[in-house]
Design a protein around this motif. Sequence first.
Motif, short mmCIF file in Angstrom:
data_model
loop_
_atom_site.label_atom_id
_atom_site.label_comp_id
_atom_site.label_asym_id
_atom_site.label_seq_id
_atom_site.Cartn_x
_atom_site.Cartn_y
_atom_site.Cartn_z
N GLN A 1 0.84 -1.13 0.06
CA GLN A 1 0.02 0.22 0.18
C GLN A 1 0.87 1.46 0.20
O GLN A 1 2.21 1.38 0.43
CB GLN A 1 -0.94 0.01 1.10
CG GLN A 1 -1.63 -1.28 1.62
CD GLN A 1 -2.25 -1.48 2.81
OE1 GLN A 1 -2.18 -0.40 3.54
NE2 GLN A 1 -2.77 -2.45 3.16
N GLY B 1 -5.32 -0.83 5.05
CA GLY B 1 -4.84 0.72 5.35
C GLY B 1 -4.75 0.49 7.05
O GLY B 1 -4.02 -0.49 7.31
N ALA C 1 -4.34 -6.30 7.63
CA ALA C 1 -4.94 -6.21 6.40
C ALA C 1 -5.26 -7.86 5.96
O ALA C 1 -4.53 -8.73 5.72
CB ALA C 1 -4.06 -5.58 5.64
N TYR D 1 -10.85 0.77 2.83
CA TYR D 1 -9.33 1.17 3.17
C TYR D 1 -9.88 2.10 4.43
O TYR D 1 -10.44 3.18 4.19
CB TYR D 1 -8.90 1.83 2.12
CG TYR D 1 -7.32 2.23 2.23
CD1 TYR D 1 -7.10 3.63 2.66
CD2 TYR D 1 -6.34 1.16 2.08
CE1 TYR D 1 -5.49 3.65 3.03
CE2 TYR D 1 -5.04 1.68 2.20
CZ TYR D 1 -4.74 3.01 2.48
OH TYR D 1 -3.48 3.17 3.03
N ASP E 1 -7.96 5.01 6.82
CA ASP E 1 -6.65 5.76 7.16
C ASP E 1 -7.07 7.05 7.81
O ASP E 1 -8.03 7.28 8.36
CB ASP E 1 -6.10 6.11 5.63
CG ASP E 1 -7.12 7.07 4.83
OD1 ASP E 1 -8.20 7.42 5.35
OD2 ASP E 1 -6.76 7.17 3.67
N TYR F 1 -6.25 2.26 -4.89
CA TYR F 1 -7.14 1.40 -5.38
C TYR F 1 -6.96 0.86 -6.79
O TYR F 1 -7.29 -0.22 -7.26
CB TYR F 1 -8.76 1.75 -5.31
CG TYR F 1 -9.00 1.93 -3.70
CD1 TYR F 1 -8.87 1.06 -2.90
CD2 TYR F 1 -9.63 3.40 -3.26
CE1 TYR F 1 -9.30 1.21 -1.58
CE2 TYR F 1 -9.75 3.39 -1.85
CZ TYR F 1 -9.65 2.37 -1.02
OH TYR F 1 -9.86 2.40 0.34
#
Length: 405
Positions: free
Chosen positions: A34, A152, A157, A223, A225, A237
């Motif tokens: 990521q 995220g 994850a 996600y 964050d 994405y």
Amino acid sequence: MANRSPYTPRALPSAFYQTSGGGELRGVGALPEQPYMPRETRGTQELRVPPAAQVGPYEIGVGDVVLLATKSAGTTVEQLSGLLAAQTQRQGYTVRDDGTISIPDVGQVRIGGMTLDQAEAEVFQLLVTNGIDPAFSLEVSEFNSKRVAVGGAVRSATVLPLSLNPLSLNEALTLAGGLAVQDEEFATIRIYRDGTLYQIPFETYQQRSDLQDLRLQEGDAVYADTTYDLDRALRFYEQQINVINLRRGARSQALGELQSEIGLRRSALDEQRSNFQARTSLDAEDRDYVYLSGEVSKQGRFPLPYGRHATLADALYGSGGFPTVTGSPSDIYVLRPSTNPAEFGAVTAWHLDARNAATITLATRMQMRPDDVIFIKEQPITSWNRAASQFFPIVIGAATDAVGG
């Protein structure tokens, strides 16, 4: 005693025992990591809720593992011809790229894109067509075709499969270990669906149960964050989607290469088998024969089969048997020449008296050897009839000549 003489039947070429299957698909590596998203000062976050997920029955997809099971113990192997293992060791079948599963001793059936009810109907029809008792149940034991990615600022994850039970946003975050942020007031939950990015401030999410129960659908990417940079998140994405498409393309290419390779193998095996059969039909291959003579339906030679022993009954009745009107059931002989050079010309004669039908069972137990001669003697009346048929025309012809003279 006759079966004690050593003999190993000729074997078919190895091409008749080989299959064209095998091989493995080549894939691609893991997804990229990521992108890093730094913390920013808090600002006003817009609530953008994704539309309601499409609701419908689960459709079986590529990679899913379906499990077949009988409804009663003790009849699995007998009734389904090896289709299923015992209930404590049931075997699953993975749905292939073309949407089919392959069931041993039964065949292939396409269930991809079908609901469980539709798939059960297809399997039911396949079993009925093959004459197998269709007492079974079908279930999905592994859900691999439809997934939701969660990443995220979470503790773990993960990629979660979609099963028969709906997956809510709250369950997805819980299965990922929850949010891993120091200040939840700065956290944002973003959902990427069908090319559009939606976001839910975490504070709003905690206050509204309808957001917690938001149903996720196939292809969603969740996600979490602590930033508000939608462009950066959108790039992440898109990167995920591009890699997924790349993997699918590589898998499709590898599948095509594998199918081509299997096709070449199958063609080579078919050519080898066809050449062997052609040489055999032209009598260009070494064979072991048994010879039939005397009062048999058709005098000739009987080729001993490949890979197994043939009996006197196989050779005799496989060639039409013998006419009981002219042939004597009490005088069936098998003449076997000696293979010892020191006994050149020696012959062992095995005699079968088949006037009692029960003794014919011996013919099903006596094994043939190369160069055996099966001889059936004629009936006594047959000998007299044949002599008479040759003698009387001569006498009548002579008498006719005398009268005419």
